[in-house]
Design a protein around this motif. Sequence first.
Motif, short mmCIF file in Angstrom:
data_model
loop_
_atom_site.label_atom_id
_atom_site.label_comp_id
_atom_site.label_asym_id
_atom_site.label_seq_id
_atom_site.Cartn_x
_atom_site.Cartn_y
_atom_site.Cartn_z
N GLN A 153 3.74 5.92 -0.48
CA GLN A 153 3.64 5.28 0.82
C GLN A 153 2.19 5.34 1.29
N PRO A 154 1.70 4.29 1.99
CA PRO A 154 0.33 4.34 2.49
C PRO A 154 0.13 5.33 3.63
N SER A 155 1.22 5.71 4.30
CA SER A 155 1.10 6.54 5.50
C SER A 155 1.22 8.04 5.25
N SER A 164 1.16 11.34 1.93
CA SER A 164 0.98 11.74 0.53
C SER A 164 2.25 12.39 0.03
N LYS A 171 -6.13 8.06 -7.92
CA LYS A 171 -6.02 6.60 -7.85
C LYS A 171 -5.13 6.06 -8.97
N THR A 207 -1.52 6.92 -8.27
CA THR A 207 -0.98 6.09 -7.19
C THR A 207 -0.71 4.67 -7.65
N ASP A 208 -1.58 4.14 -8.51
CA ASP A 208 -1.42 2.77 -9.00
C ASP A 208 -0.30 2.63 -10.03
#
Length: 286
Positions: free
Chosen positions: A90-92, A94, A149, A152-153
Amino acid sequence: MAGGTGVNTVKRRVALLESMCSMSDDYAEDDQKVKFEMIPDKFHSLKDVSDAIKNVGVKECSLIFGIDYTMSNQMQGKKTYDGLSLHDIQPSRSNPYQEVICILGETLEPFDDDGIIPAYGFGDRTVKDKSVFPIKKNGDCDGFMEVLKQYTDVTPTIKLGGPTNFAPIIRQAVDIVKEKRQYHILVIVADGQVTNEEETIKAIVEASEFPLSIVVIGVGDGPWDMMKDFDDNLPERKFDNFQFVGFHQAKQGVRNPDVAVALAALMEIPDQYMCIKKLRLMEKLL
């Protein structure tokens, strides 16, 4: 967390480590004379353990990350991650894996001489418990921020699988150690118990023949009985090369949770490195 205890205390602890890992003069002819001993937790601050790592002579060190992509990650956050998958991106916020990568990466990166970090996934539906895959397709990661990164990707594209077996990632780390001829720290972030216990134990014991420290960070609800057994037992090993840290347990009831996790992860590194030196494991790679 308790404060630092000063240079003299650190030097005394280093002397104690040397005593714990001492060998007979004729060790080179008979390495079976070294008796296995569990390494106790003894440091009380991150500064203490960081100073001890420097004082025992860790000058060249490299990191390796292993990420657990088994199916149980979907259920293991019921108590500790609001019922979400531990790999939920989620972007909001971790997720626990992202937190561990940041905490351990930031803490250990100063000890990494080149900043290049091999990072692998294991236990997904493709490799299952037989192999590992690099989370960066074109090579190793340049620093822990690239590990974060890439994780996450790539994670939303991965199909979780199983069963859980640490042997492939441990043996991949041993291959890297043999190739680079250098001390490494393998950080495995995993969500639960090992399914293939026999194979994992065999790999841990085999890894104690090499200059490799294994730190397992357990995320999720547990239980962690098997991890603690790997940490404290397995007397067949040349030295106590395995440290387990319960991520959520280490964070509870402390002023600075991130520091508490980092301290627990580094706790045995000075002792392990002294044993590696006394056992001449790096010399055997030359």
